[in-house]
Enzyme design. Structure first.
Site, PDB file in Angstrom:
ATOM      1  CG  PHE A 197      32.699  38.047  33.614  1.00  0.00           C
ATOM      2  CD1 PHE A 197      34.035  37.647  33.679  1.00  0.00           C
ATOM      3  CD2 PHE A 197      32.178  38.761  34.680  1.00  0.00           C
ATOM      4  CE1 PHE A 197      34.830  37.959  34.785  1.00  0.00           C
ATOM      5  CE2 PHE A 197      32.962  39.078  35.793  1.00  0.00           C
ATOM      6  CZ  PHE A 197      34.287  38.679  35.833  1.00  0.00           C
ATOM      7  CG  ASP A 232      25.221  36.521  35.713  1.00  0.00           C
ATOM      8  OD1 ASP A 232      24.816  37.590  36.214  1.00  0.00           O
ATOM      9  OD2 ASP A 232      26.422  36.202  35.684  1.00  0.00           O
ATOM     10  CE  LYS A 288      28.592  44.240  36.858  1.00  0.00           C
ATOM     11  NZ  LYS A 288      29.852  44.888  37.155  1.00  0.00           N
TER      12      LYS A 288
HETATM   13  N1  PLP Z   1      27.993  38.249  36.409  1.00  0.00           N
HETATM   14  C1  PLP Z   1      28.021  39.229  35.498  1.00  0.00           C
HETATM   15  C2  PLP Z   1      27.098  39.149  34.313  1.00  0.00           C
HETATM   16  C3  PLP Z   1      28.878  40.318  35.640  1.00  0.00           C
HETATM   17  O1  PLP Z   1      28.891  41.282  34.715  1.00  0.00           O
HETATM   18  C4  PLP Z   1      29.731  40.359  36.770  1.00  0.00           C
HETATM   19  C5  PLP Z   1      30.678  41.473  36.943  1.00  0.00           C
HETATM   20  O2  PLP Z   1      31.003  42.188  36.025  1.00  0.00           O
HETATM   21  C6  PLP Z   1      29.674  39.315  37.701  1.00  0.00           C
HETATM   22  C7  PLP Z   1      28.788  38.272  37.495  1.00  0.00           C
HETATM   23  C8  PLP Z   1      30.557  39.322  38.913  1.00  0.00           C
HETATM   24  O3  PLP Z   1      30.152  40.329  39.777  1.00  0.00           O
HETATM   25  P1  PLP Z   1      31.118  40.855  40.947  1.00  0.00           P
HETATM   26  O4  PLP Z   1      32.260  41.553  40.290  1.00  0.00           O
HETATM   27  O5  PLP Z   1      30.241  41.767  41.753  1.00  0.00           O
HETATM   28  O6  PLP Z   1      31.555  39.665  41.720  1.00  0.00           O
END
Ligand code: PLP
Length: 395
Positions: A129, A216, A245
Site C-alpha cells: 500500500f 516506503d 504518519k
Molecule cells: N505508504 C504506507 C506504507 C502507508 O501505510 C500509507 C497509509 O496508510 C501511505 C503510504 C499513504 O499515506 P497517506 O494516507 O498519508 O497518504
C-alpha cells in the site's frame, strides 16, 4: 450533527471522537477508549502531548506559513536532523504519505531519464500500500484500491513480496526497470515481515543493476518498529526513503529523503508543494524527534512491543484460531485463520481501538509512549475478544 454533507468515501465506525490524552480517546458521549491504533500509526507520542502542543501553540504565534519561495529555518533544521538520523543527504517535504511516495516515484522516473531510459519502470510488490493518489494507487498491490480509477498510471512492474528471485528475474528481463519501491514491513497488507536478509539481497541487486532502492517507511518510520527507521534493523542503506504518519504526531507532514546520486535528481522547478514543510509542521516534527530521544522511546517501542507479542503468544498458544503473531516494535499483527472483521466493532464496544487488515489480521499500532499498565490492558482486552471469538466459532 450528521454526516450528510460528507462524501461517503469512508466506512466510519459509529462514534465521534472529541478529545484525547496520552493513550486514551473520548467520544462525544463521554465513553473512553484505549487507543491501540494511534490514528493509524500517527500519534506516536499519544494524544495532546504537552511538548508538541506547546511547540505548535508557540509556533502558531510566530509564523505558520510563508511558502517555499523563501528560506525556512525550521525546515533546514528538520532536514538536517532527519538526514543525521537516517544516513541520508537531502530532504523534500510534503504533506502526507502518498505525496512523499509520489515525490519518490517522480524522482525515480527522472533518474531513469537521466540514464537514457525513455520509459522507466519501478518494481513494486503484491499486497503493498502506497497511497490513494493516481500514481501511488497504481503502485499499490491491492485491486480494491485501484478499482474504478482506471486507466492506472503505467510504469510499474509487480513482483511477490519477500521474493528476491523475482527481483533477479526482472533484472534479467526488464531493461526499463530503474528502481525498487517496497515497504520494509507491509502495514495495510497485514503486518508482513520479510526474511531478515530480504533488504540486504535487494541492496546487492540494486547495486548490480544501478537501480534506486526506495523504501516506503510511511508506516514503519519514526520509531514505530523500535529503530528510527525499519531499514536500520538490517545492515543496509537505501537510496530513497519516504516517511509521514508519525513525523508530525498528527500535523500533516511527509518527507522524501535521498542519498548520493538520488539526492541530486530533483532540481529547481521539477517538484514542489505550497504547504510542504511549513514552519508549523516542521516545528512539530522537530519536537517529536526531540521527545522520542528524550523519553528513549525507541527502546521502549522495542521492549513493550516484544512484551505484547510474547505475552499474546504465550496466552494464545493453544488457541485454534491463531495463525501467527508477528511484527517489530509497536507494529503488531495477529493473524487469525478466518475473517475476523467483526472484532473491530466488538473491540470498540469494549473500549479498545484496533484495526483489522486483509480481513483476518488484527493490527496494533499503539503510541510509543504507552505505559506498562496500558499495554497490559490492551493484552487483557484482546485476549477476551479473541477467546470469545474462538468459542463462538467452535460452538
Ligand atoms: N505508504 C504506507 C506504507 C502507508 O501505510 C500509507 C497509509 O496508510 C501511505 C503510504 C499513504 O499515506 P497517506 O494516507 O498519508 O497518504
Amino acid at each position: 450533527m450528521s454526516s450528510q454533507h460528507l462524501m461517503a468515501n469512508y466506512a466510519r465506525l459509529p462514534i465521534t471522537i472529541s478529545r484525547g490524552e496520552g493513550s486514551w480517546l473520548w467520544d462525544s458521549q463521554g465513553k473512553q477508549y484505549l487507543d491501540a491504533l494511534s490514528g493509524i500509526g500517527v500519534c506516536g507520542l499519544g494524544h495532546a502531548h504537552p511538548a508538541v502542543a506547546a511547540a505548535i501553540a508557540d509556533q502558531a504565534k510566530t509564523l505558520i506559513h510563508c511558502s517555499n519561495l523563501y528560506g525556512i529555518e525550521l525546515q533546514q533544521q528538520l532536514a538536517q536532523r532527519l538526514c543525521q538520523l537516517s544516513g541520508m543527504d537531502k530532504a523534500f517535504f510534503a504533506n502526507s504519505g502518498a505525496e512523499s511516495i509520489e515525490a519518490a516515484i517522480k524522482l525515480a522516473r527522472m533518474y531513469g531519464h537521466q540514464q537514457g531510459i525513455k520509459q522507466p519502470s519501478i518494481i513494486v510488490s503484491d499486497n503493498s500500500f502506497h497511497g490513494r493518489t493516481l500514481a501511488t494507487l497504481s503502485a499499490t498491490g491491492n485491486r480494491k484500491v485501484q478499482a474504478g480509477f482506471e486507466p492506472l498510471v503505467q510504469g510499474f512492474i509487480r513482483v511477490p513480496f519477500n521474493d528476491v528471485e523475482a527481483l533477479r528475474a526482472v533484472a534479467a528481463n526488464s531493461p526499463e526497470a530503474v528502481a525498487v519501491l517496497i515497504e520494509p514491513i507491509q502495514g495495510e497488507g497485514g503486518i508482513n515481515v520479510p526474511d531478515d536478509d530480504y533488504l540486504s539481497v535487494m541492496r546487492e541487486i540494486c547495486d548490480e543493476q544501478n537501480w534506486l532502492m526506495i523504501l516506503d517507511e510511511v508506516q514503519t518510520g519514526v520509531g514505530r518498529t523500535g529503530q528510527w527507521f525499519a531499514f536500520q534493523h538490517s545492515n543496509v542503506q537505501p537510496d530513497v526513503i519516504s516517511l509521514a504518519k508519525g513525523l508530525g504526531n498528527g500535523l500533516p507532514i511527509g518527507s522524501c529523503l535521498a542519498r548520493g546520486k538520488a539526492a541530486e535528481v530533483l532540481q529547481a522547478g521539477s517538484h514542489g508543494s505550497t504547504f510542504g514543510g511549513n514552519p508549523l509542521v516542521c516545528r512539530a516534527a522537530l519536537t517529536v524527534l526531540d521527545t522520542i530521544e528524550q523519553e528513549q522511546l525507541l527502546a521502549r517501542s522495542s521492549s513493550v512491543g516484544e512484551w505484547i507479542r510474547s505475552t499474546l503468544r504465550e496466552k494464545l498458544n493453544d488457541s485454534p484460531v491463531i495463525v501467527s503473531i508477528r511484527g517489530k516494535g509497536l507494529m503488531i499483527g495477529i493473524e487469525l485463520n478466518q475473517d475476523c472483521s467483526e472484532l473491530l466493532t466488538q473491540a470498540l464496544d469494549n473500549g479498545l481501538l484496533i484495526s483489522v487488515q486483509a480481513g483476518r489480521v488484527i493490527r496494533l499500532l499503539p503510541p510509543l509512549t504507552i505505559s506498562d499498565a496500558e499495554a497490559q490492558q490492551i493484552v487483557d482486552r484482546l485476549l477476551a475478544l479473541i477467546n470469545d471469538f474462538a468459542a463462538h466459532q467452535a460452538a
